[in-house]
Design a protein around this motif. Sequence first.
Motif, mmCIF file in Angstrom:
data_model
loop_
_atom_site.group_PDB
_atom_site.id
_atom_site.type_symbol
_atom_site.label_atom_id
_atom_site.label_comp_id
_atom_site.label_asym_id
_atom_site.label_seq_id
_atom_site.Cartn_x
_atom_site.Cartn_y
_atom_site.Cartn_z
ATOM 1 N N PRO A 98 58.138 89.223 17.022
ATOM 2 C CA PRO A 98 58.352 87.833 16.606
ATOM 3 C C PRO A 98 57.234 86.892 17.049
ATOM 4 O O PRO A 98 56.975 85.882 16.388
ATOM 5 C CB PRO A 98 59.685 87.468 17.286
ATOM 6 N N VAL A 99 56.560 87.226 18.143
ATOM 7 C CA VAL A 99 55.449 86.388 18.617
ATOM 8 C C VAL A 99 54.277 86.485 17.650
ATOM 9 O O VAL A 99 53.753 85.467 17.177
ATOM 10 C CB VAL A 99 55.017 86.818 20.037
ATOM 11 N N SER A 100 53.859 87.716 17.338
ATOM 12 C CA SER A 100 52.739 87.889 16.408
ATOM 13 C C SER A 100 53.105 87.419 15.002
ATOM 14 O O SER A 100 52.277 86.859 14.278
ATOM 15 C CB SER A 100 52.313 89.355 16.373
ATOM 16 N N HIS A 101 54.366 87.634 14.626
ATOM 17 C CA HIS A 101 54.851 87.235 13.305
ATOM 18 C C HIS A 101 54.734 85.717 13.112
ATOM 19 O O HIS A 101 54.363 85.244 12.029
ATOM 20 C CB HIS A 101 56.315 87.674 13.162
ATOM 21 N N SER A 102 55.035 84.967 14.150
ATOM 22 C CA SER A 102 55.024 83.502 14.048
ATOM 23 C C SER A 102 53.641 82.916 14.284
ATOM 24 O O SER A 102 53.219 81.990 13.580
ATOM 25 C CB SER A 102 56.015 82.904 15.044
ATOM 26 N N ILE A 103 52.905 83.443 15.268
ATOM 27 C CA ILE A 103 51.590 82.886 15.609
ATOM 28 C C ILE A 103 50.590 83.114 14.487
ATOM 29 O O ILE A 103 49.734 82.254 14.226
ATOM 30 C CB ILE A 103 51.085 83.496 16.929
ATOM 31 N N ARG A 104 50.688 84.248 13.801
ATOM 32 C CA ARG A 104 49.743 84.529 12.710
ATOM 33 C C ARG A 104 49.815 83.443 11.638
ATOM 34 O O ARG A 104 48.785 82.929 11.183
ATOM 35 C CB ARG A 104 50.056 85.897 12.090
ATOM 36 N N LEU A 105 51.019 83.095 11.231
ATOM 37 C CA LEU A 105 51.195 82.082 10.184
ATOM 38 C C LEU A 105 50.779 80.702 10.677
ATOM 39 O O LEU A 105 49.987 80.014 10.023
ATOM 40 C CB LEU A 105 52.653 82.067 9.721
ATOM 41 N N ALA A 106 51.293 80.285 11.830
ATOM 42 C CA ALA A 106 50.980 78.951 12.355
ATOM 43 C C ALA A 106 49.499 78.811 12.655
ATOM 44 O O ALA A 106 48.889 77.769 12.364
ATOM 45 C CB ALA A 106 51.809 78.688 13.612
ATOM 46 N N GLY A 107 48.897 79.852 13.226
ATOM 47 C CA GLY A 107 47.481 79.793 13.580
ATOM 48 C C GLY A 107 46.581 79.656 12.369
ATOM 49 O O GLY A 107 45.623 78.865 12.370
#
Length: 235
Positions: free
Chosen positions: A163-172
């Motif tokens: 969930p961390v990589s899933h969310s940071i990829r989009l937001a970043g």
Amino acid sequence: MDQFIIKPLFGDGEIYWYTPTNVTFWMALTIISVVLLLVVTTRKRATIPSRSQSIAELTYGFIYKMVEDVTGKDGLKYFPYIMTLFLFVLFANFLGLVPMAFTTTSHIAVTATLAFAVFLAVTLLGFVKNGPAFLSLFWVSSAPLAIRPVLAIIEIISYFVRPVSHSIRLAGNMTAGHAVIKVFATFAAAVALSPLAILGVTAMYGLEVLVCFIQAYVFTILTCVYLKDALHPHH
């Protein structure tokens, strides 16, 4: 970075959980856009579809095929949620390209909520569908027995990092793209650099249009992959 600041929609002052903000406003527009595409444009169900109905049908078929290819027939019952997720992220990304708009998917609070919802849903589904056998997802039976415990630890860590990589990829990606566009737009204020800056803004804007679609696609296909693991942990 002021374009990413959350502000009250009416007046100034402190922001509470019930305060209408620029985030909630653009989220509402995103939801309205999804409803217009899937409900309003297809209500006639014409045999010869209009352009808007064709777009809705092509989008439906595109995501349906993705879910079927990645998760198999068992995953099609969860297609409505995945379709809604894709369209929400897609419209949120594209609406963020409107001048003076707010990109809701640039905030980790939004993308993390979406990612953790997927994570919790597929984890619970994995245990409901498979029981304790779901834990076989972390046990690499094809590896030599001596290193299986080490691989199991690595698999568990990577699973909870999802969930961390899933969310940071989009937001970043959304934050970085809009920040670069703003930098080039600032350069355009200088007369000597304005032609190059305008060319840079145009190029970055075109690239950002592509990124908006790709990030919605990546977010959705990762959701399908996580769903596949929950449905078929032995594979």
